[in-house]
Design a protein around this motif. Structure first.
Motif, mmCIF file in Angstrom:
data_model
loop_
_atom_site.group_PDB
_atom_site.id
_atom_site.type_symbol
_atom_site.label_atom_id
_atom_site.label_comp_id
_atom_site.label_asym_id
_atom_site.label_seq_id
_atom_site.Cartn_x
_atom_site.Cartn_y
_atom_site.Cartn_z
ATOM 1 N N ALA A 11 0.840 -1.205 0.000
ATOM 2 C CA ALA A 11 0.000 0.000 0.000
ATOM 3 C C ALA A 11 0.867 1.243 0.000
ATOM 4 N N ALA A 12 1.940 1.223 0.811
ATOM 5 C CA ALA A 12 2.825 2.380 0.871
ATOM 6 C C ALA A 12 3.533 2.585 -0.453
ATOM 7 N N GLN A 13 3.951 1.488 -1.087
ATOM 8 C CA GLN A 13 4.608 1.593 -2.370
ATOM 9 C C GLN A 13 3.675 2.165 -3.421
ATOM 10 N N ALA A 14 2.399 1.726 -3.392
ATOM 11 C CA ALA A 14 1.421 2.237 -4.351
ATOM 12 C C ALA A 14 1.229 3.725 -4.176
ATOM 13 N N ALA A 18 2.167 6.704 -6.918
ATOM 14 C CA ALA A 18 1.107 7.564 -7.439
ATOM 15 C C ALA A 18 1.318 9.026 -7.077
ATOM 16 N N ALA A 19 2.320 9.345 -6.269
ATOM 17 C CA ALA A 19 2.513 10.713 -5.799
ATOM 18 C C ALA A 19 2.829 11.653 -6.962
ATOM 19 N N ILE A 20 2.318 12.872 -6.856
ATOM 20 C CA ILE A 20 2.631 13.927 -7.826
ATOM 21 C C ILE A 20 4.008 14.466 -7.473
ATOM 22 N N ARG A 21 4.943 14.367 -8.403
ATOM 23 C CA ARG A 21 6.329 14.753 -8.158
ATOM 24 C C ARG A 21 6.529 16.213 -8.602
ATOM 25 N N VAL A 22 7.096 17.020 -7.705
ATOM 26 C CA VAL A 22 7.176 18.472 -7.924
ATOM 27 C C VAL A 22 8.598 18.977 -7.753
ATOM 28 N N VAL A 23 9.011 19.878 -8.645
ATOM 29 C CA VAL A 23 10.236 20.664 -8.492
ATOM 30 C C VAL A 23 9.822 22.098 -8.190
ATOM 31 N N ASP A 42 0.159 17.442 1.844
ATOM 32 C CA ASP A 42 -0.658 16.532 1.044
ATOM 33 C C ASP A 42 0.146 15.256 0.812
ATOM 34 N N PRO A 43 -0.290 14.114 1.339
ATOM 35 C CA PRO A 43 0.483 12.881 1.179
ATOM 36 C C PRO A 43 0.588 12.412 -0.264
ATOM 37 N N GLY A 44 -0.212 12.990 -1.154
ATOM 38 C CA GLY A 44 -0.164 12.610 -2.553
ATOM 39 C C GLY A 44 0.785 13.463 -3.375
ATOM 40 N N ILE A 45 1.555 14.364 -2.714
ATOM 41 C CA ILE A 45 2.497 15.235 -3.414
ATOM 42 C C ILE A 45 3.885 15.038 -2.814
#
Length: 248
Positions: A11-14, A18-23, A42-45
């Protein structure tokens, strides 16, 4: 069963995948730290790199292939507009092959820069004085392929166009409305949703068609309006009075 030491659980790997990767690129360390702090709530970023220099921002985008680059407009080395244009010329892509999205951070008094950035390929515009939730929403929208203009930026861009363009504000509004009126009813609906910051997938669900149909409508709208990208179309839509209530 949980994964062993050093191995993320499925689950953690998924979630990480799926995280949005930001510079992030901003020459003010405190602002940069604030942007990073907001995004990481935001855990998804995931913030993968940051810099205070525009040229280095381009290199970081090439190296990390993020989903979104958040760029300050004024930076040493190369400003955000030049960096955005270089990222577009380099055809920077994410790991999935989509084009890297670009969000510009602005302050009051940079209205002319906003209009220049529209032509440089930026997908989103946010003011540094905006709400933290707006930064997260803008990054998520751009990562999803949408254009995102904060309400303050949209209002300022329209006001700046009215003040500096040919003709008065009423003339510009009339011209924008005439352009929009030349679209089909479905194209006007799609334009309003583009202006509200919805992606093709979200628009497809909203109007009950497949995503490919929305993509075709968006391409037609951009061509018929004579604009280069969704963000420029959104500004024109706001100028014509569309998009204010489309998100709800």
């Amino acid at each position: 069963m949980n994964g062993g030491a050093g191995t993320p659980a499925p689950a953690a790997q998924a979630t990480a995948d799926a995280a949005i990767r930001v510079v992030i690129a901003d020459d003010e360390p405190m602002v940069r730290a604030g942007v990073r702090a907001v995004l990481t709530t935001d855990p998804g970023i995931e913030v993968v790199a940051e810099t205070g220099d525009g040229r280095e921002a381009v290199e970081l985008v090439r190296r990390h292939r993020p989903d979104v680059a958040v760029l300050d407009i004024r930076m040493p080395g190369a400003d955000g507009i030049a960096a955005a244009a270089e990222i577009r010329r380099a055809a920077a892509t994410t790991r999935s092959g989509a084009a890297t999205g670009i969000v510009m951070l602005t302050t009051f008094g940079e209205d002319d820069y906003i209009l220049r950035a529209l032509g440089g390929g930026a997908n989103g515009f946010l003011v540094k004085s905006g709400e933290p939730e707006e930064l997260i929403a803008g990054v998520r929208a751009v990562a999803d392929g949408a254009a995102y203009l904060s309400p303050k930026v949209a209002a300022r861009a329209v006001a700046h166009l009215a003040a500096t363009g040919v003709g008065g504000p009423a003339d510009r509004r009339a011209a924008a409305r005439e352009q929009v009126a030349a679209l089909t009813a479905r194209e006007r609906d799609v334009l309003a949703l583009v202006a509200a910051g919805l992606s093709n997938g979200q628009i497809a669900r909203r109007i009950g068609v497949v995503e490919g149909t929305v993509k075709a409508h968006v391409s037609s709208v951009l061509a018929r309006l004579g604009v280069a990208n969704r963000a420029a179309a959104a500004v024109l839509a706001h100028e014509a009075g569309l998009g204010a209530d489309a998100r709800g």
